[in-house]
Design a protein around this motif. Structure first.
Motif, PDB file in Angstrom:
ATOM      1  N   HIS A  33      45.931  30.942  77.893  1.00  0.00           N
ATOM      2  CA  HIS A  33      45.424  30.275  76.705  1.00  0.00           C
ATOM      3  C   HIS A  33      45.628  28.775  76.810  1.00  0.00           C
ATOM      4  O   HIS A  33      46.528  28.296  77.456  1.00  0.00           O
ATOM      5  N   GLY A  34      44.751  28.040  76.157  1.00  0.00           N
ATOM      6  CA  GLY A  34      44.849  26.593  76.151  1.00  0.00           C
ATOM      7  C   GLY A  34      43.505  25.955  76.457  1.00  0.00           C
ATOM      8  O   GLY A  34      42.499  26.630  76.623  1.00  0.00           O
ATOM      9  N   PRO A  35      43.461  24.630  76.542  1.00  0.00           N
ATOM     10  CA  PRO A  35      42.197  23.928  76.736  1.00  0.00           C
ATOM     11  C   PRO A  35      41.708  23.984  78.185  1.00  0.00           C
ATOM     12  O   PRO A  35      42.500  24.013  79.123  1.00  0.00           O
ATOM     13  N   PRO A  54      40.936  37.693  70.011  1.00  0.00           N
ATOM     14  CA  PRO A  54      39.503  37.498  70.264  1.00  0.00           C
ATOM     15  C   PRO A  54      38.992  36.129  69.828  1.00  0.00           C
ATOM     16  O   PRO A  54      37.788  35.941  69.692  1.00  0.00           O
ATOM     17  N   PHE A  55      39.866  35.168  69.607  1.00  0.00           N
ATOM     18  CA  PHE A  55      39.459  33.888  69.051  1.00  0.00           C
ATOM     19  C   PHE A  55      39.408  32.807  70.122  1.00  0.00           C
ATOM     20  O   PHE A  55      40.123  32.854  71.113  1.00  0.00           O
ATOM     21  N   GLY A  56      38.554  31.827  69.894  1.00  0.00           N
ATOM     22  CA  GLY A  56      38.453  30.704  70.807  1.00  0.00           C
ATOM     23  C   GLY A  56      37.423  29.710  70.312  1.00  0.00           C
ATOM     24  O   GLY A  56      36.721  29.937  69.329  1.00  0.00           O
ATOM     25  N   PHE A  57      37.330  28.586  71.005  1.00  0.00           N
ATOM     26  CA  PHE A  57      36.393  27.518  70.680  1.00  0.00           C
ATOM     27  C   PHE A  57      35.674  27.123  71.959  1.00  0.00           C
ATOM     28  O   PHE A  57      36.290  27.031  73.016  1.00  0.00           O
ATOM     29  N   ARG A  58      34.364  26.881  71.885  1.00  0.00           N
ATOM     30  CA  ARG A  58      33.605  26.465  73.057  1.00  0.00           C
ATOM     31  C   ARG A  58      32.505  25.512  72.625  1.00  0.00           C
ATOM     32  O   ARG A  58      31.774  25.788  71.671  1.00  0.00           O
TER      33      ARG A  58
END
Length: 66
Positions: A33-35, A54-58
């Motif tokens: 996890h992480g950028p 199940p979460f994230g940013f793209r």
């Protein structure tokens, strides 16, 4: 059914080389996890942040042509 090709190699700690049929890219960031920041030979730039579960940013963008 189309045939695809994709292969990734860790070349340094935190740097991964991604090879595909139409492009090559470098991803900067560590496993888990992480950028992560990715730059593709086709001009695509992607910033992503994977979070637990199940979460994230793209966010992806293309290089502007002059």
């Amino acid at each position: 059914m189309p045939v695809t090709f994709r292969k990734s190699f860790w070349i340094f700690p935190g740097v991964r080389l991604n090879l595909g049929r139409n492009s090559r890219s470098f991803t900067f960031g560590f496993k888990g996890h992480g950028p992560h920041y990715t730059r593709s030979s086709t001009g695509r730039r992607t910033t992503s942040w994977d979070l637990p579960g199940p979460f994230g940013f793209r966010h992806s963008s293309r290089r502007k042509r002059t």
